[in-house]
Design a protein around this motif. Structure first.
Motif, PDB file in Angstrom:
ATOM      1  N   UNK A   1       0.809  -1.224   0.000  1.00  0.00           N
ATOM      2  CA  UNK A   1       0.000   0.000   0.000  1.00  0.00           C
ATOM      3  C   UNK A   1       0.835   1.262   0.000  1.00  0.00           C
ATOM      4  N   UNK A   2       2.166   1.139  -0.219  1.00  0.00           N
ATOM      5  CA  UNK A   2       3.024   2.326  -0.283  1.00  0.00           C
ATOM      6  C   UNK A   2       2.579   3.176  -1.475  1.00  0.00           C
ATOM      7  N   UNK A   3       2.341   4.461  -1.219  1.00  0.00           N
ATOM      8  CA  UNK A   3       1.866   5.340  -2.291  1.00  0.00           C
ATOM      9  C   UNK A   3       3.017   6.126  -2.888  1.00  0.00           C
TER      10      UNK A   3
ATOM     11  N   UNK B   1      11.532  -1.097 -10.838  1.00  0.00           N
ATOM     12  CA  UNK B   1      11.016  -1.769  -9.646  1.00  0.00           C
ATOM     13  C   UNK B   1      10.099  -0.891  -8.801  1.00  0.00           C
ATOM     14  N   UNK B   2      10.476   0.379  -8.625  1.00  0.00           N
ATOM     15  CA  UNK B   2       9.693   1.241  -7.755  1.00  0.00           C
ATOM     16  C   UNK B   2       9.918   0.924  -6.290  1.00  0.00           C
ATOM     17  N   UNK B   3       9.271   1.692  -5.394  1.00  0.00           N
ATOM     18  CA  UNK B   3       9.551   1.558  -3.955  1.00  0.00           C
ATOM     19  C   UNK B   3       8.898   0.339  -3.302  1.00  0.00           C
TER      20      UNK B   3
ATOM     21  N   UNK C   1      14.402  -0.364   5.172  1.00  0.00           N
ATOM     22  CA  UNK C   1      13.509   0.237   4.174  1.00  0.00           C
ATOM     23  C   UNK C   1      12.596   1.305   4.777  1.00  0.00           C
ATOM     24  N   UNK C   2      12.598   1.420   6.113  1.00  0.00           N
ATOM     25  CA  UNK C   2      11.732   2.411   6.751  1.00  0.00           C
ATOM     26  C   UNK C   2      12.210   3.824   6.405  1.00  0.00           C
ATOM     27  N   UNK C   3      11.264   4.701   6.102  1.00  0.00           N
ATOM     28  CA  UNK C   3      11.609   6.110   5.858  1.00  0.00           C
ATOM     29  C   UNK C   3      11.375   6.525   4.421  1.00  0.00           C
ATOM     30  N   UNK C   4      11.917   7.685   4.085  1.00  0.00           N
ATOM     31  CA  UNK C   4      11.706   8.258   2.752  1.00  0.00           C
ATOM     32  C   UNK C   4      12.517   7.493   1.715  1.00  0.00           C
ATOM     33  N   UNK C   5      11.844   7.043   0.647  1.00  0.00           N
ATOM     34  CA  UNK C   5      12.557   6.409  -0.464  1.00  0.00           C
ATOM     35  C   UNK C   5      13.044   7.505  -1.404  1.00  0.00           C
ATOM     36  N   UNK C   6      14.352   7.725  -1.496  1.00  0.00           N
ATOM     37  CA  UNK C   6      14.845   8.904  -2.211  1.00  0.00           C
ATOM     38  C   UNK C   6      14.533   8.899  -3.710  1.00  0.00           C
ATOM     39  N   UNK C   7      14.434   7.722  -4.345  1.00  0.00           N
ATOM     40  CA  UNK C   7      14.231   7.748  -5.791  1.00  0.00           C
ATOM     41  C   UNK C   7      12.785   8.034  -6.192  1.00  0.00           C
ATOM     42  N   UNK C   8      11.819   7.707  -5.335  1.00  0.00           N
ATOM     43  CA  UNK C   8      10.437   7.948  -5.733  1.00  0.00           C
ATOM     44  C   UNK C   8       9.742   8.976  -4.838  1.00  0.00           C
TER      45      UNK C   8
END
Lengths: 157, 496
Positions: A33-35, A43-45, B182-189
């Motif tokens: 459910x990650x938006x 791949x995406x997040x 993986x917790x936190x802000x994903x910098x690429x998206x």
């Protein structure tokens, strides 16, 4: 006191495996459910967390069938005292802003020393000495910023 | 790249500030190693936030932490020999022959011989580190995202195969660590992952909080459980100079232990504890002709002590050249570098020559300082072994609170530290090792970024992970190492 511990080997490993499986499923559900608005890669997040959740699910099923060794769990007084330690640290964390580092150190050291069977008198002396020592080292010598306590309203240094 | 950075490194390490920091590190490290309650990871986790908040520069912090690491590999032997309780994980094997020697009235000799073999192992390790760091950094230029991802897979394969008795628990530990990363802000998206709308989680799970929770808080609970089981300290030291015959006898064991230790250290994830146990069992197989091992044989003492120091030094090789920690303790140091916004990786040696050179020089100096601290002054450290838990544990907890509060300035971080500590305690009771969680956490971000970058380059084509010779060699090595324990045990059974 040694007699108050009991050997649970197979069961606790299996219970842990079930917990890990539930955690993997929750992680996968939350991960799916990650938006996100865009992704610069194929791949995406979501993919990596989902991959990990899948791996954990497989490993936890493996663990369920091969739970392996585990240590005996404490019971009775030792268990309560053992759980008292993180509880004391949590209370110290909550009291840090209102009563300040010096008082928190005194309370934490005294209670933990008492839990470790120092006796009340030695625990109190240790509390006073360690509070003074750590205050001196961190606040005065190293200049680390630590709260001095909002309750005292600037009455204390 | 030439070896000039080493000379510059000595200039850095010999500045008065860094010499002082190194000496303090050696001193505290020996104490941390000697005290059965805390090992190098604990010690470093508690010192790192303090060094960072008082504004020590990155080189000095790394020199401090690596001196502590070295020191604790020296100090661990003191309680192994005198108490029969290993001072840290790397010194478990030292007790097997060290304590029987002490019980025969030869404690002083045992301490001296193990001190000298620690020194030999450490020094051989430093020479190897300087040499291999150079060699690997040349190789590291060929690393793109795909090779880097395969390197991570290789690291986890060695971890699963070498660390801990139960492979599945090591794998679960790695996966949990990766998940936490993986917790936190994903910098690429720009997506927020697993933050549950908590702003403090936006920048991810904070490293110092995780390490201190996993190691110090859980350790305090474990110490309470072991509290009732008493150990007797041996006070009779005997002669404190080693006999020439013993030194000659142990020379071969020291050399073999150093070599095994160094190469085990270089492998990602396998630190001093794995190295010393492999060195001891190898030495026993080679030299134990009269059944004297385990009864106070100097070779059984010298080999693991040389190995744990050589491994500690060796574990810096992959950390400094590839950005992959060689042990749990170097994983914490990698976290320390990230705190200073230094991204470890193949470019470390070219981008941070002073840091790498300074560290290698500091390890060289630390070994000399430690030999001096540990031969004539060993009695002083031995006296610390009687420090009761009711003084020690509250001190550890105060340092934990100060460390986490000073890096986060947040009460929530302290509460999370406590929560992590309880989970860590439960996992440790279930015979999970904490180091894989730490390695997974430290490598997780790099692993994901390189996986995604590689696939972005190839347009989603998985073949990119098998294209270059480096990747292929790493896949083969990963396979060999993953299957090694199985093959070795089959081979041993066939021999019998």
């Amino acid at each position: 006191m040694e007699s108050s511990t009991m050997k649970i080997t197979l069961d606790s490993g299996r219970v842990a495996a079930l917990f890990l499986l539930v955690f993997a499923l929750l992680f996968a559900w939350s991960g799916s459910r990650i938006e996100y608005a865009f992704a610069s890669d194929p791949l995406g997040p979501r993919a990596f967390p989902l991959l990990l959740a899948g791996a954990l699910a497989v490993f936890s099923i493996w663990l369920f069938f091969r739970p392996g060794e585990s240590e005996a769990w404490p019971r009775g007084r030792i268990l309560w005292k053992g759980l008292g330690i993180p509880l004391c640290v949590a209370l110290a964390a909550l009291l840090l802003m209102p009563i300040g580092f010096f008082a928190v150190t005194f309370l934490l050291v005294t209670v933990i020393a008492w839990i470790f069977d120092a006796g009340l008198r030695r625990a109190l002396i240790s509390g006073v000495l360690q509070a003074a020592l750590w205050q001196l080292v961190f606040v005065h010598l190293l200049g680390v910023y630590l709260p001095s306590g909002s309750l005292w309203g600037g009455l204390l240094p | 790249v030439s070896f000039d950075y080493l000379l510059d490194g000595f200039v850095v390490a010999l500045s008065w500030q860094n010499l002082l920091v190194g000496l303090l590190g050696c001193f505290f490290g020996t104490i941390i190693g000697a005290l059965p309650a805390i090992g190098p990871i604990n010690g470093i986790a508690l010192l790192l936030p303090i060094a960072y908040t008082i504004g020590l520069p990155a080189e000095s912090t790394i020199i401090l932490l690596s001196s502590v690491y070295m020191g604790s590999e020296y100090g661990g032997r003191i309680s192994s020999i005198l108490l029969n309780v290993p001072g840290d994980a790397g010194a478990v094997m030292t007790a097997l022959d060290g304590n029987p020697m002490a019980r025969q009235g030869r404690a002083g000799e045992a301490l001296a011989i193990s001190g000298i073999s620690s020194f030999a192992g450490g020094m051989l390790g430093v020479v190897g580190l300087a040499f291999f760091a150079h060699l690997l950094s040349l190789l590291a230029i060929g690393f793109g995202p795909a090779e880097y991802f395969v390197l991570m897979v290789f690291s986890f394969a060695t971890l699963a195969s070498m660390v801990g008795k139960e492979t599945v628990k090591t794998l679960i530990g790695c996966t949990i660590g990766l998940m936490l990363s993986t917790v936190g802000l994903d910098p690429t998206s720009g997506a927020y992952r697993f933050t549950f709308n908590e702003p403090e989680l936006g920048s991810g799970i904070e490293f110092v909080m995780l390490v201190i929770g996993l190691f110090s808080i859980s350790e305090a609970i474990l110490l309470l459980e072991q509290h009732s089981a008493g150990a007797t300290i041996i006070r009779q030291m005997g002669r404190s100079l080693p006999r020439m015959a013993d030194l000659v006898l142990s020379a071969g064991a020291t050399l073999r232990g150093s070599l095994i230790g160094f190469f085990m250290g270089v492998l990602p994830g396998t630190g001093a504890s794995v190295a010393s146990s492999i060195a001891y069992t190898t030495e026993k197989r080679l030299s134990d002709r009269h059944g004297t091992f385990g009864k106070g044989d100097v070779r059984g003492l010298a080999s693991p002590e040389a190995a744990n120091n050589a491994a500690a030094t060796g574990s810096f090789v992959p950390m400094l050249t590839l950005g992959v920690p060689g042990s749990g303790t170097t994983a914490v140091m990698l976290g320390a570098l990230m705190l200073y916004n230094i991204q470890p990786g193949p470019q470390m040696l070219t981008e941070q020559p002073l840091l790498v050179g300074g560290l290698i020089a500091a390890l060289f100096i630390a070994n000399i300082l430690l030999l001096v601290l540990n031969l004539p002054m060993v009695g002083m450290f031995a006296r610390l072994l009687t420090l009761p838990n009711w003084i020690l544990v509250p001190g550890i907890l105060v340092l934990s609170v100060v460390g986490v509060y000073s890096t986060n300035a947040s009460v929530l971080a302290l509460l999370m530290m406590v929560g992590i500590g309880i989970v860590g305690w439960i996992l440790r009771k279930l015979a999970f090792d904490m180091a894989p969680i730490l390695l997974g956490f430290v490598l997780g971000h790099l692993m994901e970024v390189n996986l995604r970058n590689a696939l972005a380059i190839s347009g989603g084509e998985l073949g990119i992970f098998f294209h270059s010779p480096i990747s292929l060699v790493l896949w083969v090595l990963a396979l060999v190492i993953a299957l090694a324990p199985y093959l070795v045990s089959r081979w041993v059974r066939k021999q019998a």
